[in-house]
Design a protein around this motif. Structure first.
Motif, PDB file in Angstrom:
ATOM      1  N   THR A  35     -19.190 -12.537  18.954  1.00 23.34           N
ATOM      2  CA  THR A  35     -18.804 -12.109  17.618  1.00 23.34           C
ATOM      3  C   THR A  35     -17.884 -10.905  17.758  1.00 23.34           C
ATOM      4  O   THR A  35     -17.624 -10.427  18.862  1.00 23.34           O
ATOM      5  CB  THR A  35     -20.036 -11.726  16.762  1.00 23.34           C
ATOM      6  N   THR A  36     -17.429 -10.386  16.639  1.00 21.22           N
ATOM      7  CA  THR A  36     -16.586  -9.194  16.657  1.00 21.22           C
ATOM      8  C   THR A  36     -17.468  -7.974  16.434  1.00 21.22           C
ATOM      9  O   THR A  36     -18.231  -7.923  15.476  1.00 21.22           O
ATOM     10  CB  THR A  36     -15.500  -9.281  15.572  1.00 21.22           C
ATOM     11  N   SER A  37     -17.359  -7.022  17.326  1.00 20.60           N
ATOM     12  CA  SER A  37     -18.190  -5.823  17.275  1.00 20.60           C
ATOM     13  C   SER A  37     -17.795  -4.919  16.116  1.00 20.60           C
ATOM     14  O   SER A  37     -16.612  -4.754  15.812  1.00 20.60           O
ATOM     15  CB  SER A  37     -18.053  -5.041  18.588  1.00 20.60           C
ATOM     16  N   SER A  38     -18.822  -4.327  15.512  1.00 21.74           N
ATOM     17  CA  SER A  38     -18.593  -3.289  14.502  1.00 21.74           C
ATOM     18  C   SER A  38     -19.160  -1.954  14.994  1.00 21.74           C
ATOM     19  O   SER A  38     -19.195  -0.985  14.247  1.00 21.74           O
ATOM     20  CB  SER A  38     -19.234  -3.693  13.171  1.00 21.74           C
ATOM     21  N   GLN A  39     -19.603  -1.930  16.260  1.00 20.97           N
ATOM     22  CA  GLN A  39     -20.187  -0.711  16.835  1.00 20.97           C
ATOM     23  C   GLN A  39     -19.095   0.309  17.158  1.00 20.97           C
ATOM     24  O   GLN A  39     -18.016  -0.051  17.634  1.00 20.97           O
ATOM     25  CB  GLN A  39     -20.938  -1.041  18.130  1.00 20.97           C
ATOM     26  N   SER A  46     -14.724  -8.254  21.277  1.00 24.38           N
ATOM     27  CA  SER A  46     -15.727  -9.328  21.326  1.00 24.38           C
ATOM     28  C   SER A  46     -17.017  -8.785  21.916  1.00 24.38           C
ATOM     29  O   SER A  46     -17.003  -7.972  22.851  1.00 24.38           O
ATOM     30  CB  SER A  46     -15.223 -10.475  22.185  1.00 24.38           C
ATOM     31  N   ILE A  47     -18.152  -9.244  21.361  1.00 28.37           N
ATOM     32  CA  ILE A  47     -19.458  -8.770  21.813  1.00 28.37           C
ATOM     33  C   ILE A  47     -20.454  -9.928  21.789  1.00 28.37           C
ATOM     34  O   ILE A  47     -20.347 -10.831  20.959  1.00 28.37           O
ATOM     35  CB  ILE A  47     -19.955  -7.590  20.939  1.00 28.37           C
ATOM     36  N   LEU A  48     -21.396  -9.891  22.705  1.00 25.16           N
ATOM     37  CA  LEU A  48     -22.453 -10.894  22.769  1.00 25.16           C
ATOM     38  C   LEU A  48     -23.753 -10.169  23.060  1.00 25.16           C
ATOM     39  O   LEU A  48     -23.870  -9.485  24.084  1.00 25.16           O
ATOM     40  CB  LEU A  48     -22.166 -11.910  23.881  1.00 25.16           C
ATOM     41  N   GLN A  49     -24.715 -10.287  22.174  1.00 26.43           N
ATOM     42  CA  GLN A  49     -26.018  -9.663  22.395  1.00 26.43           C
ATOM     43  C   GLN A  49     -26.806 -10.504  23.396  1.00 26.43           C
ATOM     44  O   GLN A  49     -26.908 -11.712  23.247  1.00 26.43           O
ATOM     45  CB  GLN A  49     -26.783  -9.540  21.076  1.00 26.43           C
ATOM     46  N   LEU A  50     -27.347  -9.860  24.418  1.00 34.08           N
ATOM     47  CA  LEU A  50     -28.048 -10.564  25.483  1.00 34.08           C
ATOM     48  C   LEU A  50     -29.557 -10.441  25.384  1.00 34.08           C
ATOM     49  O   LEU A  50     -30.273 -10.861  26.286  1.00 34.08           O
ATOM     50  CB  LEU A  50     -27.565 -10.064  26.850  1.00 34.08           C
ATOM     51  N   GLY A  51     -30.069  -9.866  24.311  1.00 36.51           N
ATOM     52  CA  GLY A  51     -31.507  -9.779  24.111  1.00 36.51           C
ATOM     53  C   GLY A  51     -32.093  -8.467  24.574  1.00 36.51           C
ATOM     54  O   GLY A  51     -31.390  -7.579  25.054  1.00 36.51           O
ATOM     55  N   ASN A  52     -33.403  -8.340  24.414  1.00 38.47           N
ATOM     56  CA  ASN A  52     -34.119  -7.139  24.830  1.00 38.47           C
ATOM     57  C   ASN A  52     -34.319  -7.151  26.338  1.00 38.47           C
ATOM     58  O   ASN A  52     -34.686  -8.172  26.909  1.00 38.47           O
ATOM     59  CB  ASN A  52     -35.481  -7.068  24.139  1.00 38.47           C
ATOM     60  N   VAL A  53     -34.077  -6.016  26.971  1.00 37.15           N
ATOM     61  CA  VAL A  53     -34.234  -5.898  28.416  1.00 37.15           C
ATOM     62  C   VAL A  53     -35.010  -4.624  28.732  1.00 37.15           C
ATOM     63  O   VAL A  53     -35.112  -3.726  27.899  1.00 37.15           O
ATOM     64  CB  VAL A  53     -32.865  -5.881  29.141  1.00 37.15           C
ATOM     65  N   ALA A  54     -35.564  -4.577  29.951  1.00 39.20           N
ATOM     66  CA  ALA A  54     -36.334  -3.401  30.356  1.00 39.20           C
ATOM     67  C   ALA A  54     -36.319  -3.262  31.871  1.00 39.20           C
ATOM     68  O   ALA A  54     -36.162  -4.245  32.587  1.00 39.20           O
ATOM     69  CB  ALA A  54     -37.776  -3.529  29.874  1.00 39.20           C
ATOM     70  N   ASN A  55     -36.497  -2.043  32.360  1.00 39.09           N
ATOM     71  CA  ASN A  55     -36.662  -1.773  33.791  1.00 39.09           C
ATOM     72  C   ASN A  55     -35.520  -2.282  34.652  1.00 39.09           C
ATOM     73  O   ASN A  55     -35.723  -2.858  35.705  1.00 39.09           O
ATOM     74  CB  ASN A  55     -37.989  -2.350  34.298  1.00 39.09           C
ATOM     75  N   MET A  56     -34.309  -2.062  34.221  1.00 35.85           N
ATOM     76  CA  MET A  56     -33.128  -2.478  34.956  1.00 35.85           C
ATOM     77  C   MET A  56     -33.061  -1.758  36.302  1.00 35.85           C
ATOM     78  O   MET A  56     -33.426  -0.590  36.397  1.00 35.85           O
ATOM     79  CB  MET A  56     -31.882  -2.154  34.121  1.00 35.85           C
ATOM     80  N   SER A  57     -32.615  -2.463  37.341  1.00 34.85           N
ATOM     81  CA  SER A  57     -32.476  -1.827  38.661  1.00 34.85           C
ATOM     82  C   SER A  57     -31.082  -2.061  39.218  1.00 34.85           C
ATOM     83  O   SER A  57     -30.386  -3.010  38.837  1.00 34.85           O
ATOM     84  CB  SER A  57     -33.533  -2.357  39.630  1.00 34.85           C
ATOM     85  N   TYR A  58     -30.683  -1.178  40.137  1.00 42.24           N
ATOM     86  CA  TYR A  58     -29.381  -1.224  40.801  1.00 42.24           C
ATOM     87  C   TYR A  58     -29.651  -1.289  42.298  1.00 42.24           C
ATOM     88  O   TYR A  58     -30.314  -0.416  42.844  1.00 42.24           O
ATOM     89  CB  TYR A  58     -28.608   0.051  40.446  1.00 42.24           C
ATOM     90  N   SER A  59     -29.173  -2.349  42.953  1.00 43.63           N
ATOM     91  CA  SER A  59     -29.416  -2.525  44.387  1.00 43.63           C
ATOM     92  C   SER A  59     -28.103  -2.481  45.151  1.00 43.63           C
ATOM     93  O   SER A  59     -27.071  -2.945  44.664  1.00 43.63           O
ATOM     94  CB  SER A  59     -30.079  -3.882  44.667  1.00 43.63           C
TER      95      SER A  59
END
Length: 165
Positions: A35-39, A46-59
């Motif tokens: 969709t088009t972002s209004s943020q 263009s923006i796409l919401q990917l849902g709720n996420v938690a505890n992201m890690s970087y390896s």
């Protein structure tokens, strides 16, 4: 001057999932469409919401690292930022090469609850592979299966290993 966008209407990604207790690859189209972002800061893009996420890690995985045979620890988005991942299966000749960068986004859902053996991930590039793992709390995004196997950008017949390294 207004920017022109080549963003597709939908996000297509390679997904690690399972059928009949075995890990497989599928090409998914994530729903709904962009969709088009209004943020603030991205308004008009263009923006796409990917849902709720938690505890992201970087390896940071060293060149030549062997991740071995394993299941996805949980359902998760995986973003390969650099390097190269080579995904194979103990029960199949199907494979995918996931380059870091623009085409480095996949979804992993072959958890131990749905796949008896999992998949094998090796990192054959001559550089480190940097990865974001973004758990979704067991949620699988709404999607349509476009076809079995990896999306075209991850098929070994479409790109040579030299092109990806």
């Amino acid at each position: 001057m207004a920017a022109t966008s080549s963003t597709p209407a939908f996000l297509n990604i390679t997904a690690l999932t399972a059928q009949n207790g075995l890990s497989v690859l599928e090409c998914w189209q994530i729903l709904p469409a962009f969709t088009t972002s209004s943020q603030t800061g991205t308004a008009g893009a263009s923006i796409l919401q990917l849902g709720n996420v938690a505890n992201m890690s970087y390896s940071v995985l060293p060149s030549g690292f062997n991740g071995g045979l394993h299941n996805a620890p949980t359902t998760q988005w995986v973003a390969f930022l650099s390097g190269l991942a080579h995904i194979t299966f103990p029960n199949s000749t199907t494979e995918a090469f996931i380059p870091g960068g623009e085409d480095g986004f996949i979804f992993a859902a072959d958890t131990a609850s749905v796949s008896a053996k999992g998949h094998i991930t090796n990192y054959p590039s001559g550089e480190e592979t940097r990865v974001l793992q973004i758990p979704t709390g067991g949620t699988i995004p709404q999607h349509t299966v476009l076809y079995s196997g990896p999306c075209a950008c991850h098929q070994p017949s479409k790109r040579s290993l030299d092109d990806l390294d």
